[in-house]
Enzyme design. Sequence first.
Site, PDB file in Angstrom:
ATOM      1  N   CYS A 103       0.871  -1.204  -0.062  1.00  0.00           N
ATOM      2  CA  CYS A 103       0.014  -0.083   0.280  1.00  0.00           C
ATOM      3  C   CYS A 103       0.862   1.243   0.188  1.00  0.00           C
ATOM      4  O   CYS A 103       1.706   1.534   0.779  1.00  0.00           O
ATOM      5  CB  CYS A 103      -0.957  -0.023   1.266  1.00  0.00           C
ATOM      6  SG  CYS A 103      -1.882   1.400   1.620  1.00  0.00           S
ATOM      7  N   TRP A 141      -7.605  -7.156   4.723  1.00  0.00           N
ATOM      8  CA  TRP A 141      -6.324  -7.366   5.044  1.00  0.00           C
ATOM      9  C   TRP A 141      -6.006  -8.569   5.883  1.00  0.00           C
ATOM     10  O   TRP A 141      -6.595  -8.335   6.958  1.00  0.00           O
ATOM     11  CB  TRP A 141      -5.539  -6.252   5.407  1.00  0.00           C
ATOM     12  CG  TRP A 141      -5.459  -4.963   4.614  1.00  0.00           C
ATOM     13  CD1 TRP A 141      -6.039  -3.762   4.777  1.00  0.00           C
ATOM     14  CD2 TRP A 141      -4.643  -4.839   3.291  1.00  0.00           C
ATOM     15  NE1 TRP A 141      -5.711  -3.005   3.480  1.00  0.00           N
ATOM     16  CE2 TRP A 141      -4.702  -3.722   2.839  1.00  0.00           C
ATOM     17  CE3 TRP A 141      -3.881  -5.837   2.608  1.00  0.00           C
ATOM     18  CZ2 TRP A 141      -4.295  -3.219   1.852  1.00  0.00           C
ATOM     19  CZ3 TRP A 141      -3.097  -5.231   1.496  1.00  0.00           C
ATOM     20  CH2 TRP A 141      -3.364  -4.242   0.986  1.00  0.00           C
ATOM     21  N   ARG A 190     -13.915   2.147   6.031  1.00  0.00           N
ATOM     22  CA  ARG A 190     -13.121   0.935   5.334  1.00  0.00           C
ATOM     23  C   ARG A 190     -12.068   0.669   6.247  1.00  0.00           C
ATOM     24  O   ARG A 190     -11.521   1.324   7.089  1.00  0.00           O
ATOM     25  CB  ARG A 190     -12.659   1.384   3.919  1.00  0.00           C
ATOM     26  CG  ARG A 190     -13.750   1.608   3.140  1.00  0.00           C
ATOM     27  CD  ARG A 190     -13.357   1.647   1.564  1.00  0.00           C
ATOM     28  NE  ARG A 190     -13.124   0.265   1.334  1.00  0.00           N
ATOM     29  CZ  ARG A 190     -13.928  -0.861   0.925  1.00  0.00           C
ATOM     30  NH1 ARG A 190     -15.214  -0.500   0.997  1.00  0.00           N
ATOM     31  NH2 ARG A 190     -13.621  -2.002   0.585  1.00  0.00           N
ATOM     32  N   PHE A 191     -11.680  -0.625   6.113  1.00  0.00           N
ATOM     33  CA  PHE A 191     -10.673  -1.221   7.047  1.00  0.00           C
ATOM     34  C   PHE A 191      -9.528  -0.927   6.514  1.00  0.00           C
ATOM     35  O   PHE A 191      -8.617  -1.891   6.097  1.00  0.00           O
ATOM     36  CB  PHE A 191     -11.086  -2.698   7.531  1.00  0.00           C
ATOM     37  CG  PHE A 191     -12.540  -2.603   7.970  1.00  0.00           C
ATOM     38  CD1 PHE A 191     -13.031  -2.031   9.186  1.00  0.00           C
ATOM     39  CD2 PHE A 191     -13.413  -3.496   7.283  1.00  0.00           C
ATOM     40  CE1 PHE A 191     -14.115  -2.409   9.651  1.00  0.00           C
ATOM     41  CE2 PHE A 191     -14.577  -3.730   7.865  1.00  0.00           C
ATOM     42  CZ  PHE A 191     -14.879  -2.992   9.012  1.00  0.00           C
ATOM     43  N   THR A 192      -8.724   0.183   6.624  1.00  0.00           N
ATOM     44  CA  THR A 192      -7.712   0.519   5.681  1.00  0.00           C
ATOM     45  C   THR A 192      -6.239   0.484   6.543  1.00  0.00           C
ATOM     46  O   THR A 192      -6.180   0.366   7.655  1.00  0.00           O
ATOM     47  CB  THR A 192      -7.834   1.999   5.331  1.00  0.00           C
ATOM     48  OG1 THR A 192      -7.987   2.839   6.205  1.00  0.00           O
ATOM     49  CG2 THR A 192      -8.693   1.971   4.110  1.00  0.00           C
ATOM     50  N   VAL A 193      -5.405   0.407   5.870  1.00  0.00           N
ATOM     51  CA  VAL A 193      -3.840   0.524   6.640  1.00  0.00           C
ATOM     52  C   VAL A 193      -3.313   1.915   5.800  1.00  0.00           C
ATOM     53  O   VAL A 193      -3.760   2.197   4.734  1.00  0.00           O
ATOM     54  CB  VAL A 193      -2.987  -0.680   6.150  1.00  0.00           C
ATOM     55  CG1 VAL A 193      -3.370  -1.949   6.891  1.00  0.00           C
ATOM     56  CG2 VAL A 193      -2.905  -0.969   4.616  1.00  0.00           C
ATOM     57  N   GLU A 217      -4.650   7.906   9.349  1.00  0.00           N
ATOM     58  CA  GLU A 217      -4.452   8.658   8.115  1.00  0.00           C
ATOM     59  C   GLU A 217      -3.034   9.003   7.855  1.00  0.00           C
ATOM     60  O   GLU A 217      -2.223   9.504   8.708  1.00  0.00           O
ATOM     61  CB  GLU A 217      -5.067  10.074   8.238  1.00  0.00           C
ATOM     62  CG  GLU A 217      -4.982  11.302   7.370  1.00  0.00           C
ATOM     63  CD  GLU A 217      -5.174  10.831   5.980  1.00  0.00           C
ATOM     64  OE1 GLU A 217      -6.125  10.322   5.633  1.00  0.00           O
ATOM     65  OE2 GLU A 217      -4.175  10.953   4.994  1.00  0.00           O
ATOM     66  N   SER A 218      -2.492   8.436   6.805  1.00  0.00           N
ATOM     67  CA  SER A 218      -1.013   8.331   6.486  1.00  0.00           C
ATOM     68  C   SER A 218      -0.397   9.848   6.757  1.00  0.00           C
ATOM     69  O   SER A 218       0.725   9.837   7.435  1.00  0.00           O
ATOM     70  CB  SER A 218      -0.649   7.815   5.278  1.00  0.00           C
ATOM     71  OG  SER A 218      -1.113   8.221   4.263  1.00  0.00           O
TER      72      SER A 218
HETATM   73  N1  LIG Z   1      -6.322   8.004   3.521  1.00  0.00           N
HETATM   74  C1  LIG Z   1      -5.605   6.844   4.028  1.00  0.00           C
HETATM   75  C2  LIG Z   1      -6.002   5.632   2.853  1.00  0.00           C
HETATM   76  C3  LIG Z   1      -5.422   4.503   3.172  1.00  0.00           C
HETATM   77  C4  LIG Z   1      -5.986   3.318   2.014  1.00  0.00           C
HETATM   78  O1  LIG Z   1      -6.879   3.679   1.461  1.00  0.00           O
HETATM   79  N2  LIG Z   1      -5.335   2.344   2.079  1.00  0.00           N
HETATM   80  C5  LIG Z   1      -5.862   0.996   1.292  1.00  0.00           C
HETATM   81  C6  LIG Z   1      -4.687   0.327   0.920  1.00  0.00           C
HETATM   82  S1  LIG Z   1      -3.492   1.111  -0.441  1.00  0.00           S
HETATM   83  C7  LIG Z   1      -6.738   0.218   2.187  1.00  0.00           C
HETATM   84  O2  LIG Z   1      -6.041  -0.303   3.108  1.00  0.00           O
HETATM   85  N3  LIG Z   1      -7.886  -0.137   1.450  1.00  0.00           N
HETATM   86  C8  LIG Z   1      -8.840  -1.186   2.046  1.00  0.00           C
HETATM   87  C9  LIG Z   1     -10.063  -0.886   1.674  1.00  0.00           C
HETATM   88  O3  LIG Z   1     -10.382   0.173   1.201  1.00  0.00           O
HETATM   89  O4  LIG Z   1     -10.919  -1.880   2.014  1.00  0.00           O
HETATM   90  C10 LIG Z   1      -4.489   7.150   4.234  1.00  0.00           C
HETATM   91  O5  LIG Z   1      -3.773   7.750   3.597  1.00  0.00           O
HETATM   92  O6  LIG Z   1      -3.839   6.645   5.305  1.00  0.00           O
END
Ligand SMILES: N[C@@H](CCC(=O)N[C@@H](CS)C(=O)NCC(=O)O)C(=O)O
Length: 358
Positions: A92, A125, A163-166, A181-182
């Site tokens: 990511c 993930w 969403r369950f983001t990294v 938030e990165s």
């Molecule tokens: N705004 C967030 C975006 C993070 C993001 O979208 N990560 C993606 C991976 S590249 C993710 O985990 N997506 C999981 C999903 O949408 O289900 C950041 O910059 O931290």
Amino acid sequence: MYGSRLLKLINHSKPLNVGGSSPRPSSHLLLYRIRTMTSTRDVSGQSDISKLKTDSDGSFKRSPSSFRNFIKNDGKFPPEKGRYHLYVSYSCPWATRTLIARKLKGLEDFIPFSAVSPHMGAQGWPFKNADPSWADADNDPEHPNFQHVKDLYLLADPNYGGRFTVPVLWDKKLDTVVNNESSEIIRIFNTAFNHLLPADKGAIDIYPEAHRQEIDSINEWVYDTVNNGVYKSGFAQSQSAYENAVYPLFKSLDRLEEMLKGKDYLVGDTLTEADIRLFVTTIRFDPVYVGHFKCNLRDIRHGYPNIYLWMRKLYWNNDAFRLSTKFDHIKEHYYWSQTMVNPSRVVAAGPVPDIEPL
Ligand SMILES: N[C@@H](CCC(=O)N[C@@H](CS)C(=O)NCC(=O)O)C(=O)O
């Protein structure tokens, strides 16, 4: 009502083990069960990327991140060695920003991290135990029974609707998300631990006062047209949504190509967050975005010599960039996970090599 009181009680009675290495599976399991007791809702719409909805005109809109706390003295999340944990995927670009900043600032001993498998499936993930097929992934050392990143979010907030983001920056003491938030996590890393770091690392400043205006203004258009532009292009569900993303993307790359003529860094003659934020997109460009996301007016290695040289210098001369980049994770993730773009899950073979030497 009863649930939230019980939750408070448990939160307060939980033994504090900050910085300790031994996990507490049973207390975590109990806390997880209690926090999620009332929640039987279906979260597959939040975890399954193949169910991602575009707008009615076919364009992709990224939702804002939900957890936006900072680590600061006298706050709920004070700077402490070993208190925080970072969850990332090497695939990511947003998560990789945080890995680069963590290493540049010498925070390896302060903030350990776990990397998930690149196979982001219906549950989101996976940690290693949910995807043994991918050897180079970690389990969650803080919650060894957890299978997916979504378990962290639902522990922090059972009603979480995003969403369950990294990346996820996690507080082990309060068992919750500090920030997901990165762009903010890298600013936390830039300043929050400086007084605890050796002087040379504390002095590294990727968002220097004198250049803030310029960095902010570059970030704004680079985010919209490049970092997010590749996603808007790749996730577009109509010709017009695609063209509205892909042309501005290449216009911005043309602009960056001019800006980087004879320069090692985007702003002034110092490494800043603007370089980190651009690098994570350009390093994925030829291996993934050109083919998978249809960003193919040009590639970086043949079409943008100044960007390519700037990128190769960062990659080959700076461990923080090279060691945070794993091309196998990157390619596997996009081609395997985004079945709405690539239903066969076949991973493209090229380019070879992933990046050329200097
Ligand atoms: N705004 C967030 C975006 C993070 C993001 O979208 N990560 C993606 C991976 S590249 C993710 O985990 N997506 C999981 C999903 O949408 O289900 C950041 O910059 O931290």
